[in-house]
Design a protein around this motif. Structure first.
Motif, PDB file in Angstrom:
ATOM      1  N   PHE A  87       7.732 -22.249  -7.841  1.00 32.44           N
ATOM      2  CA  PHE A  87       7.871 -20.844  -8.221  1.00 32.44           C
ATOM      3  C   PHE A  87       9.327 -20.525  -8.562  1.00 32.44           C
ATOM      4  CE2 PHE A  87       7.584 -16.193  -6.978  1.00 32.44           C
ATOM      5  CZ  PHE A  87       6.931 -15.836  -8.142  1.00 32.44           C
ATOM      6  N   ASN A  88      10.248 -21.102  -7.807  1.00 38.32           N
ATOM      7  CA  ASN A  88      11.676 -20.936  -8.081  1.00 38.32           C
ATOM      8  C   ASN A  88      12.035 -21.493  -9.460  1.00 38.32           C
ATOM      9  OD1 ASN A  88      14.765 -22.124  -6.511  1.00 38.32           O
ATOM     10  ND2 ASN A  88      14.396 -20.361  -7.776  1.00 38.32           N
ATOM     11  N   GLN A  89      11.531 -22.675  -9.779  1.00 46.31           N
ATOM     12  CA  GLN A  89      11.780 -23.278 -11.091  1.00 46.31           C
ATOM     13  C   GLN A  89      11.185 -22.431 -12.218  1.00 46.31           C
ATOM     14  OE1 GLN A  89      11.048 -27.517 -11.553  1.00 46.31           O
ATOM     15  NE2 GLN A  89      11.087 -27.778  -9.336  1.00 46.31           N
ATOM     16  N   SER A  90      10.009 -21.870 -11.975  1.00 48.67           N
ATOM     17  CA  SER A  90       9.356 -21.054 -12.999  1.00 48.67           C
ATOM     18  C   SER A  90      10.171 -19.807 -13.314  1.00 48.67           C
ATOM     19  CB  SER A  90       7.950 -20.663 -12.536  1.00 48.67           C
ATOM     20  OG  SER A  90       7.190 -21.791 -12.220  1.00 48.67           O
ATOM     21  N   LEU A  91      10.717 -19.180 -12.284  1.00 42.76           N
ATOM     22  CA  LEU A  91      11.516 -17.975 -12.490  1.00 42.76           C
ATOM     23  C   LEU A  91      12.830 -18.300 -13.197  1.00 42.76           C
ATOM     24  CD1 LEU A  91      10.901 -16.252  -9.036  1.00 42.76           C
ATOM     25  CD2 LEU A  91      10.136 -15.407 -11.260  1.00 42.76           C
ATOM     26  N   LEU A  92      13.460 -19.414 -12.833  1.00 41.33           N
ATOM     27  CA  LEU A  92      14.706 -19.814 -13.494  1.00 41.33           C
ATOM     28  C   LEU A  92      14.471 -20.208 -14.942  1.00 41.33           C
ATOM     29  CD1 LEU A  92      16.502 -21.889 -10.703  1.00 41.33           C
ATOM     30  CD2 LEU A  92      17.048 -19.592 -11.480  1.00 41.33           C
ATOM     31  N   CYS A  93      13.284 -20.720 -15.224  1.00 43.90           N
ATOM     32  CA  CYS A  93      12.961 -21.132 -16.584  1.00 43.90           C
ATOM     33  C   CYS A  93      13.009 -19.942 -17.546  1.00 43.90           C
ATOM     34  CB  CYS A  93      11.580 -21.781 -16.611  1.00 43.90           C
ATOM     35  SG  CYS A  93      11.153 -22.531 -18.192  1.00 43.90           S
ATOM     36  N   LYS A  94      12.797 -18.750 -17.006  1.00 36.67           N
ATOM     37  CA  LYS A  94      12.841 -17.556 -17.858  1.00 36.67           C
ATOM     38  C   LYS A  94      14.225 -17.359 -18.459  1.00 36.67           C
ATOM     39  CE  LYS A  94      11.486 -12.700 -17.933  1.00 36.67           C
ATOM     40  NZ  LYS A  94      10.905 -11.566 -17.161  1.00 36.67           N
ATOM     41  N   TRP A  95      15.274 -17.727 -17.718  1.00 33.30           N
ATOM     42  CA  TRP A  95      16.627 -17.614 -18.261  1.00 33.30           C
ATOM     43  C   TRP A  95      16.824 -18.574 -19.431  1.00 33.30           C
ATOM     44  CZ3 TRP A  95      19.845 -13.796 -17.282  1.00 33.30           C
ATOM     45  CH2 TRP A  95      19.681 -13.067 -16.098  1.00 33.30           C
ATOM     46  N   PRO A 116      11.245 -13.549  -1.216  1.00 33.61           N
ATOM     47  CA  PRO A 116      12.433 -14.149  -1.839  1.00 33.61           C
ATOM     48  C   PRO A 116      12.430 -14.069  -3.360  1.00 33.61           C
ATOM     49  CG  PRO A 116      10.883 -15.865  -1.262  1.00 33.61           C
ATOM     50  CD  PRO A 116      10.254 -14.566  -0.842  1.00 33.61           C
ATOM     51  N   LEU A 117      11.538 -13.262  -3.935  1.00 35.30           N
ATOM     52  CA  LEU A 117      11.354 -13.242  -5.381  1.00 35.30           C
ATOM     53  C   LEU A 117      12.648 -12.908  -6.110  1.00 35.30           C
ATOM     54  CD1 LEU A 117       9.431 -13.345  -7.822  1.00 35.30           C
ATOM     55  CD2 LEU A 117       8.963 -10.929  -7.462  1.00 35.30           C
ATOM     56  N   TYR A 118      13.387 -11.915  -5.632  1.00 38.19           N
ATOM     57  CA  TYR A 118      14.586 -11.454  -6.322  1.00 38.19           C
ATOM     58  C   TYR A 118      15.659 -12.537  -6.341  1.00 38.19           C
ATOM     59  CZ  TYR A 118      17.600  -7.785  -8.166  1.00 38.19           C
ATOM     60  OH  TYR A 118      18.407  -7.028  -8.980  1.00 38.19           O
ATOM     61  N   PHE A 119      15.864 -13.199  -5.215  1.00 39.02           N
ATOM     62  CA  PHE A 119      16.834 -14.297  -5.156  1.00 39.02           C
ATOM     63  C   PHE A 119      16.370 -15.470  -6.015  1.00 39.02           C
ATOM     64  CE2 PHE A 119      20.266 -14.025  -1.865  1.00 39.02           C
ATOM     65  CZ  PHE A 119      20.143 -12.667  -1.627  1.00 39.02           C
ATOM     66  N   PHE A 120      15.066 -15.784  -5.931  1.00 41.49           N
ATOM     67  CA  PHE A 120      14.529 -16.912  -6.686  1.00 41.49           C
ATOM     68  C   PHE A 120      14.649 -16.715  -8.191  1.00 41.49           C
ATOM     69  CE2 PHE A 120      11.406 -19.112  -3.546  1.00 41.49           C
ATOM     70  CZ  PHE A 120      12.492 -19.427  -2.758  1.00 41.49           C
ATOM     71  N   SER A 121      14.674 -15.476  -8.643  1.00 46.86           N
ATOM     72  CA  SER A 121      14.740 -15.212 -10.078  1.00 46.86           C
ATOM     73  C   SER A 121      16.124 -15.447 -10.650  1.00 46.86           C
ATOM     74  CB  SER A 121      14.304 -13.772 -10.367  1.00 46.86           C
ATOM     75  OG  SER A 121      15.203 -12.851  -9.762  1.00 46.86           O
ATOM     76  N   PHE A 122      17.121 -15.705  -9.798  1.00 49.16           N
ATOM     77  CA  PHE A 122      18.479 -15.906 -10.306  1.00 49.16           C
ATOM     78  C   PHE A 122      19.136 -17.180  -9.770  1.00 49.16           C
ATOM     79  CE2 PHE A 122      23.049 -15.069 -10.726  1.00 49.16           C
ATOM     80  CZ  PHE A 122      23.107 -14.637 -12.034  1.00 49.16           C
ATOM     81  N   PHE A 123      18.891 -17.517  -8.515  1.00 46.55           N
ATOM     82  CA  PHE A 123      19.520 -18.686  -7.904  1.00 46.55           C
ATOM     83  C   PHE A 123      18.491 -19.796  -7.677  1.00 46.55           C
ATOM     84  CE2 PHE A 123      22.305 -15.290  -5.955  1.00 46.55           C
ATOM     85  CZ  PHE A 123      23.393 -15.548  -6.778  1.00 46.55           C
ATOM     86  N   LYS A 124      18.980 -21.031  -7.739  1.00 48.92           N
ATOM     87  CA  LYS A 124      18.149 -22.177  -7.359  1.00 48.92           C
ATOM     88  C   LYS A 124      18.292 -22.386  -5.860  1.00 48.92           C
ATOM     89  CE  LYS A 124      17.208 -27.024  -8.425  1.00 48.92           C
ATOM     90  NZ  LYS A 124      17.112 -27.453  -7.023  1.00 48.92           N
ATOM     91  N   ALA A 125      17.186 -22.321  -5.159  1.00 45.42           N
ATOM     92  CA  ALA A 125      17.214 -22.421  -3.700  1.00 45.42           C
ATOM     93  C   ALA A 125      17.435 -23.861  -3.263  1.00 45.42           C
ATOM     94  CB  ALA A 125      15.914 -21.888  -3.113  1.00 45.42           C
ATOM     95  N   PRO A 126      18.327 -24.100  -2.303  1.00 45.05           N
ATOM     96  CA  PRO A 126      18.501 -25.458  -1.769  1.00 45.05           C
ATOM     97  C   PRO A 126      17.229 -25.938  -1.072  1.00 45.05           C
ATOM     98  CG  PRO A 126      20.326 -24.006  -1.120  1.00 45.05           C
ATOM     99  CD  PRO A 126      19.261 -23.140  -1.708  1.00 45.05           C
ATOM    100  N   LYS A 127      17.111 -27.221  -0.956  1.00 45.65           N
ATOM    101  CA  LYS A 127      15.927 -27.801  -0.337  1.00 45.65           C
ATOM    102  C   LYS A 127      15.779 -27.331   1.104  1.00 45.65           C
ATOM    103  CE  LYS A 127      12.437 -30.663  -0.810  1.00 45.65           C
ATOM    104  NZ  LYS A 127      11.384 -30.465  -1.831  1.00 45.65           N
ATOM    105  N   GLY A 128      16.903 -27.174   1.808  1.00 46.91           N
ATOM    106  CA  GLY A 128      16.844 -26.729   3.194  1.00 46.91           C
ATOM    107  C   GLY A 128      16.269 -25.329   3.328  1.00 46.91           C
ATOM    108  N   VAL A 129      16.580 -24.448   2.380  1.00 54.95           N
ATOM    109  CA  VAL A 129      16.058 -23.080   2.413  1.00 54.95           C
ATOM    110  C   VAL A 129      14.556 -23.085   2.139  1.00 54.95           C
ATOM    111  CG1 VAL A 129      16.133 -20.829   1.270  1.00 54.95           C
ATOM    112  CG2 VAL A 129      18.253 -22.052   1.767  1.00 54.95           C
TER     113      VAL A 129
END
Length: 468
Positions: free
Chosen positions: A245-253, A185-198
């Protein structure tokens, strides 16, 4: 072809060998040719034959290109549709490359369906609806919906179904989770915040694979997944925590909003969210509006963990010309923002988001600080102002140098997703391990023993055996 020698062309000669498909120069040659398409579009705009998507007078987006993927954006008019076909046909004749109209698609936003269908027939392509996939991401999709993440979940399930997990040791399963499952899920995680359910669904897939060997087999989980995601020196297995990991990737933006001011997307975000940019490093965090896009709201909230704004605490500003550093809200002199050192003066400031350069007047030899207060200062505040001016005595502004920012957790000062992940993981870690236990864990994992044998230690998995 001909070659220029000392500015004069030689006699023309024929090329007998071209570039093979896998030649390293091949993509560069393609990019040079594809740049001609941008030139044709810009020429059409200059002569008034094409109108791209216009945000304001100095900001428009007629074409977006990434390798061989191209998006043309324009107003819904027959003049633009006709010009698009002319541009593409002209590009074919000049470059020798042929546009694949069968794979091309046309989309409309607030455009009449009959016009869209007619334009598709004219361009010999298909008319489809938004969202659509571009560079692997669904453009126009709502990241809050679980259906948007279905390709990621299905991809992970497909990978698991093709593996013979039941024939692997638990050490081999952990290796697969670390090397493959966490990267799907790296590519999606680098742009979108994943919902808790996902996140929970993906963790469930990983957990079932680890303990059961596959999705169809479920076994008892001996250790909580939180402990599994801890570093090995703290008793875990180093499996990535997908939420962190999702938060870390979004932090790059968020970091790129500070440093990547020359990017195409930066101008659009700066125009739309101008008032919020000055608060990127504010200790109080940003306050997105309900009318802001979902992506922007998710991105600006990165850095807020249970009311603690960790992002601005880990960024320091390096003063250059002072045109982008906010005087009161950033750590550009000392280790804390001036608004925390002098809260009474900050409350009296007429422009709390003023840049450093706007508080300085005069030339490079004789500079003075220019203050603008909403009311007269009290005697106590005058003393605070005196302390502030003494603190600013050694400030030197470099006119020909841009302001810079430093990422504190990394020794190089450069931003790294890995350093953000380690930072977040340390913030939630509550295991206070003594030195002897840490050394024992290091000896356990840093050796030449096969990993499947290391996992045989029952105490590591939290099972208490009677002492002999």
């Amino acid at each position: 072809m001909s070659v220029l020698i000392n500015g004069s062309p030689t006699k023309d000669f024929k090329v007998h060998k071209g570039l093979r498909q896998e030649d390293p120069l091949s993509p560069f040659l393609f990019l040079i040719a594809a740049e001609g398409l941008t030139g044709l579009v810009n020429k059409a705009i200059n002569i008034g034959k094409f109108q791209g998507f216009k945000v304001h007078d100095n900001l428009q987006f007629p074409i977006l290109q990434f390798a061989d993927d191209t998006v043309l954006i324009c107003e819904g008019s027959w003049v633009n549709v006709s010009t698009i076909k002319t541009i593409l046909r002209g590009f074919e004749l000049v470059s020798g490359m042929k546009i694949n109209f069968v794979k091309s698609k046309i989309y409309g936003i607030n455009v009449d369906e009959f016009f869209l269908e007619a334009a598709a027939n004219f361009l010999l392509c298909r008319a489809e609806t938004i969202p659509f996939k571009f560079l692997g991401l669904p453009v126009g999709a709502n990241p809050r919906r679980l259906n948007t993440w279905k390709p990621v979940v299905d991809s992970m399930k497909q990978r698991l179904s093709s593996w013979s997990g039941r024939h692997l040791s638990i050490g081999g399963r952990v290796t697969l989770i670390n090397s493959v499952l966490s990267s799907l899920p790296l590519y999606f995680f680098s742009f979108f915040k994943a919902p808790k359910g996902v996140i929970n669904e993906l963790i469930k897939i990983q957990r079932n694979f680890l303990w059961g060997g596959g999705l169809e087999v479920k076994k008892l989980c001996w250790v909580s997944w939180v402990n599994f995601c801890l570093p090995k020196d703290k008793g875990g297995l180093g499996v990535k925590d997908l939420e962190l990991f999702n938060q870390s990737l979004l932090c790059k933006w968020k970091w790129r909003l500070l440093v990547d001011t020359g990017a195409v997307w930066y101008g659009l975000l700066r125009f739309r969210y101008e008032n919020q940019f000055d608060n990127l490093l504010s200790r109080g965090g940003l306050s997105p509006k309900a009318t802001d896009s979902i992506w922007w709201r998710d991105m600006v909230r990165v850095g807020d963990a249970e009311g603690e704004f960790w992002f601005p605490k880990n960024v320091s500003s390096i003063l250059g010309n002072g045109k982008r550093i906010v005087f009161w809200k950033e750590k550009w002199i000392g280790t804390v923002p001036l608004q925390e050192l002098f809260p009474n003066l900050f409350a009296k400031e007429s422009n709390q988001s003023v840049e450093v350069a706007k508080r300085l007047i005069g030339n490079s030899l004789h500079r003075t600080w220019n203050w603008e207060w909403i009311t007269n200062l009290t005697a106590e505040e005058e003393e605070g102002l005196q302390e502030l001016q003494e603190l600013l005595l050694d400030v030197a502004v470099v006119e020909n140098q841009q302001d810079k920012w430093r990422w504190i957790p990394d020794s190089s000062g450069l931003f790294a997703v890995k350093s953000v992940y380690v930072l977040l993981l340390n913030n939630i870690t509550r295991h206070d391990l003594n030195r002897s236990l840490v050394e024992a864990l290091e000896c356990l994992w840093k050796n030449d023993i096969l990993q499947r044998l290391v996992f045989l230690d029952g105490d590591y998995f939290g099972r208490n055996y009677p002492q002999e």
